[in-house]
Design an enzyme around this catalytic site. Sequence first.
Site, PDB file in Angstrom:
ATOM      1  NE  ARG A 263      -5.256   6.854   1.291  1.00  7.93           N
ATOM      2  CZ  ARG A 263      -4.244   7.533   0.750  1.00  7.93           C
ATOM      3  NH1 ARG A 263      -3.505   8.333   1.489  1.00  7.93           N
ATOM      4  NH2 ARG A 263      -4.003   7.453  -0.540  1.00  7.93           N
TER       5      ARG A 263
ATOM      6  CG  ASP B 105      -0.713  14.978   5.756  1.00  7.20           C
ATOM      7  OD1 ASP B 105      -0.878  16.218   5.799  1.00  7.20           O
ATOM      8  OD2 ASP B 105      -0.594  14.348   4.687  1.00  7.20           O
TER       9      ASP B 105
ATOM     10  CD  GLU C 111      -8.054  12.753   4.170  1.00  7.54           C
ATOM     11  OE1 GLU C 111      -7.292  12.628   5.133  1.00  7.54           O
ATOM     12  OE2 GLU C 111      -7.672  12.763   2.980  1.00  7.54           O
TER      13      GLU C 111
ATOM     14  CG  HIS D 122      -4.208  13.847   2.265  1.00  9.24           C
ATOM     15  ND1 HIS D 122      -5.081  12.806   2.394  1.00  9.24           N
ATOM     16  CD2 HIS D 122      -3.133  13.323   1.616  1.00  9.24           C
ATOM     17  CE1 HIS D 122      -4.584  11.718   1.832  1.00  9.24           C
ATOM     18  NE2 HIS D 122      -3.394  12.012   1.351  1.00  9.24           N
TER      19      HIS D 122
HETATM   20  P1  NAD Z   1       4.218   0.587   0.135  1.00  3.79           P
HETATM   21  O1  NAD Z   1       3.277  -0.343  -0.550  1.00  3.79           O
HETATM   22  O2  NAD Z   1       5.579   0.764  -0.452  1.00  3.79           O
HETATM   23  O3  NAD Z   1       4.406   0.144   1.658  1.00  3.79           O
HETATM   24  C1  NAD Z   1       3.343  -0.286   2.472  1.00  3.79           C
HETATM   25  C2  NAD Z   1       3.900  -1.277   3.461  1.00  3.79           C
HETATM   26  O4  NAD Z   1       2.836  -1.664   4.329  1.00  3.79           O
HETATM   27  C3  NAD Z   1       4.439  -2.566   2.791  1.00  3.79           C
HETATM   28  O5  NAD Z   1       5.721  -2.887   3.286  1.00  3.79           O
HETATM   29  C4  NAD Z   1       3.416  -3.616   3.168  1.00  3.79           C
HETATM   30  O6  NAD Z   1       3.971  -4.913   3.302  1.00  3.79           O
HETATM   31  C5  NAD Z   1       2.943  -3.073   4.520  1.00  3.79           C
HETATM   32  N1  NAD Z   1       1.694  -3.669   4.934  1.00  3.79           N
HETATM   33  C6  NAD Z   1       0.695  -4.183   4.173  1.00  3.79           C
HETATM   34  N2  NAD Z   1      -0.283  -4.679   4.942  1.00  3.79           N
HETATM   35  C7  NAD Z   1       0.119  -4.495   6.232  1.00  3.79           C
HETATM   36  C8  NAD Z   1      -0.461  -4.810   7.483  1.00  3.79           C
HETATM   37  N3  NAD Z   1      -1.633  -5.430   7.554  1.00  3.79           N
HETATM   38  N4  NAD Z   1       0.222  -4.464   8.583  1.00  3.79           N
HETATM   39  C9  NAD Z   1       1.426  -3.838   8.510  1.00  3.79           C
HETATM   40  N5  NAD Z   1       2.022  -3.532   7.353  1.00  3.79           N
HETATM   41  C10 NAD Z   1       1.368  -3.846   6.224  1.00  3.79           C
HETATM   42  O7  NAD Z   1       3.446   1.962   0.246  1.00  3.79           O
HETATM   43  P2  NAD Z   1       4.082   3.409   0.470  1.00  3.79           P
HETATM   44  O8  NAD Z   1       4.372   4.037  -0.853  1.00  3.79           O
HETATM   45  O9  NAD Z   1       5.147   3.329   1.493  1.00  3.79           O
HETATM   46  O10 NAD Z   1       2.816   4.196   1.066  1.00  3.79           O
HETATM   47  C11 NAD Z   1       2.293   3.874   2.345  1.00  3.79           C
HETATM   48  C12 NAD Z   1       0.962   4.580   2.524  1.00  3.79           C
HETATM   49  O11 NAD Z   1       1.178   5.986   2.575  1.00  3.79           O
HETATM   50  C13 NAD Z   1      -0.015   4.412   1.335  1.00  3.79           C
HETATM   51  O12 NAD Z   1      -0.794   3.228   1.491  1.00  3.79           O
HETATM   52  C14 NAD Z   1      -0.855   5.639   1.394  1.00  3.79           C
HETATM   53  O13 NAD Z   1      -2.048   5.346   2.111  1.00  3.79           O
HETATM   54  C15 NAD Z   1      -0.015   6.632   2.206  1.00  3.79           C
HETATM   55  N6  NAD Z   1       0.307   7.861   1.459  1.00  3.79           N
HETATM   56  C16 NAD Z   1      -0.025   9.052   2.013  1.00  3.79           C
HETATM   57  C17 NAD Z   1       0.286  10.244   1.349  1.00  3.79           C
HETATM   58  C18 NAD Z   1      -0.019  11.595   1.935  1.00  3.79           C
HETATM   59  O14 NAD Z   1       0.079  12.615   1.226  1.00  3.79           O
HETATM   60  N7  NAD Z   1      -0.364  11.713   3.208  1.00  3.79           N
HETATM   61  C19 NAD Z   1       0.918  10.179   0.101  1.00  3.79           C
HETATM   62  C20 NAD Z   1       1.253   8.931  -0.418  1.00  3.79           C
HETATM   63  C21 NAD Z   1       0.949   7.767   0.262  1.00  3.79           C
END
Ligand code: NAD
Length: 335
Positions: free
Chosen positions: A235, A259, A264, A296
Site C-alpha cells: 500500500r 506498484d 494513487e 496497482h
Molecule cells: P497477509 O495478511 O497474509 O500478510 C501480512 C503480513 O504482515 C502478516 O504476516 C502480518 O503478521 C504482517 N504484519 C502485520 N502488521 C505488521 C507490522 N506492523 N509490521 C510488520 N508486519 C506486519 O496479507 P497478504 O495477502 O500477504 O497481503 C499483504 C498486503 O499486500 C496487503 O495488506 C495489501 O495491502 C497488499 N496487496 C497488494 C496488491 C496489489 O495489487 N498491489 C494486491 C493484494 C494485496
Amino acid sequence: MKVAFFSAKSFDRKSFTAANVNYQHELTFFEGQLNPNTAVLAADFPVVCMFVNDIANATTLEILAAQGTRLLALRCAGYNTVDLQRAAELGIKVVRVPAYSPYAVAEHAAALVLTLNRKIYKAYNRVRDDNFSLEGLLGFDLHGCTVGVVGTGKIGMIFAEIMKGFGCYLLGYDAYPNNGFTAIDNARYVSLPELLANSDIISLHCPLLPETHHLINANTIAQMKPGTMLINTSRGALIDTAAAIEGIKSGKIGYLGIDVYEQEDEIFFQDLSDTVILDDTFQLLQSFQNVVITAHQAFFTRNALEAIATTTLANISDFAEGQPLKNEVVYQPLA
Ligand code: NAD
C-alpha cells in the site's frame, strides 16, 4: 441480490459476468469511484461492491446505510479505505477477498526487482530505437544478495521463496512471525533496524495500519545501506514519498519499484494521457531514472480475476442465505 458495483472496468464486467452464471446476482456496474458524492447511486441496493481506491468513509457509509445497503463486499484484500467502526455502528457487514492469487502480487514484486536491476525498461526502449549500446545498463547478480521481507504473510512468503530461488539470503520482519519463514533455507527473522541495515533489497508486504503508516520514512531510510533497492507492492502510504525522494537524491535508495502510491486514488486506474497531472510529487518521482512505477497492477492476472469474482459472489450468496460470513472483516476496537 441487487449489487451496486463501483469502479467497474471492462475486465471486472467480464470476469464477474462470467462467474455470476453460477450465482445469479443482479449486478449493476458503475464506472465511477464510490465516495460521498457517488454513494447516492447505490440507493436501494442491499449490496455494494467496492475496490481498493473506493472510499467507504463515515459519510459514504451513512449515506449507504440510510439508503438500505447492508453489505459492503470488497473485491480486494486490503480494507484500509473502510471505516470499520462506523460500518459496525451502522449495521453494515463488510466482507473481502483475503487471498485470490498471492502469486500474482509476489511475482510482480519479483518482476520489479528484475526490471530495476537489469534496467529492462531502458533496454526495451533503447533496442526499439536501434541503440544497442550497453552503457548505463549494468546490473548485479541477485545470487548472494540479502533480501529483507517486511511482512511474511501469504504474499511475503511467496516472494521470499522466489528470491530464495535466485540464491538470496532472506531477512524477515513481522509483527507476528511464522515458522514457515524460518523453514526456508537461509531465512531468519530480525528486528526492523537489522533488516534495514543489512538488506540489499527490501520488499514491503505488510498491511497498511496506523502502526505501519510511513514505515519507510526519513529515519528508517537513514538506516538503510547506500544504494538499497526498495520495492512496494503493498500500500502506498507505507512509504513517506517525500522522504523516499530525499533518499533517492542522497543515494540511500538506489532503486525504487512501486506498484502503489500514497495519493494513487487520484491517478491510478484511469487514462490521463490527455491531461496534465497536477501531483508534483508523483511527477518528480517519475522523473528519476532509477524509479519504476506500475499502476496497482500486481494483482492483475487472469487467475486472480477469476478468484476475486468467485469469492466475492460467494461472499454475497453467504450473506443472502444467512450463512456465516467466512470472509467478514470484523471491527475490533483497540484495547
Ligand atoms: P497477509 O495478511 O497474509 O500478510 C501480512 C503480513 O504482515 C502478516 O504476516 C502480518 O503478521 C504482517 N504484519 C502485520 N502488521 C505488521 C507490522 N506492523 N509490521 C510488520 N508486519 C506486519 O496479507 P497478504 O495477502 O500477504 O497481503 C499483504 C498486503 O499486500 C496487503 O495488506 C495489501 O495491502 C497488499 N496487496 C497488494 C496488491 C496489489 O495489487 N498491489 C494486491 C493484494 C494485496
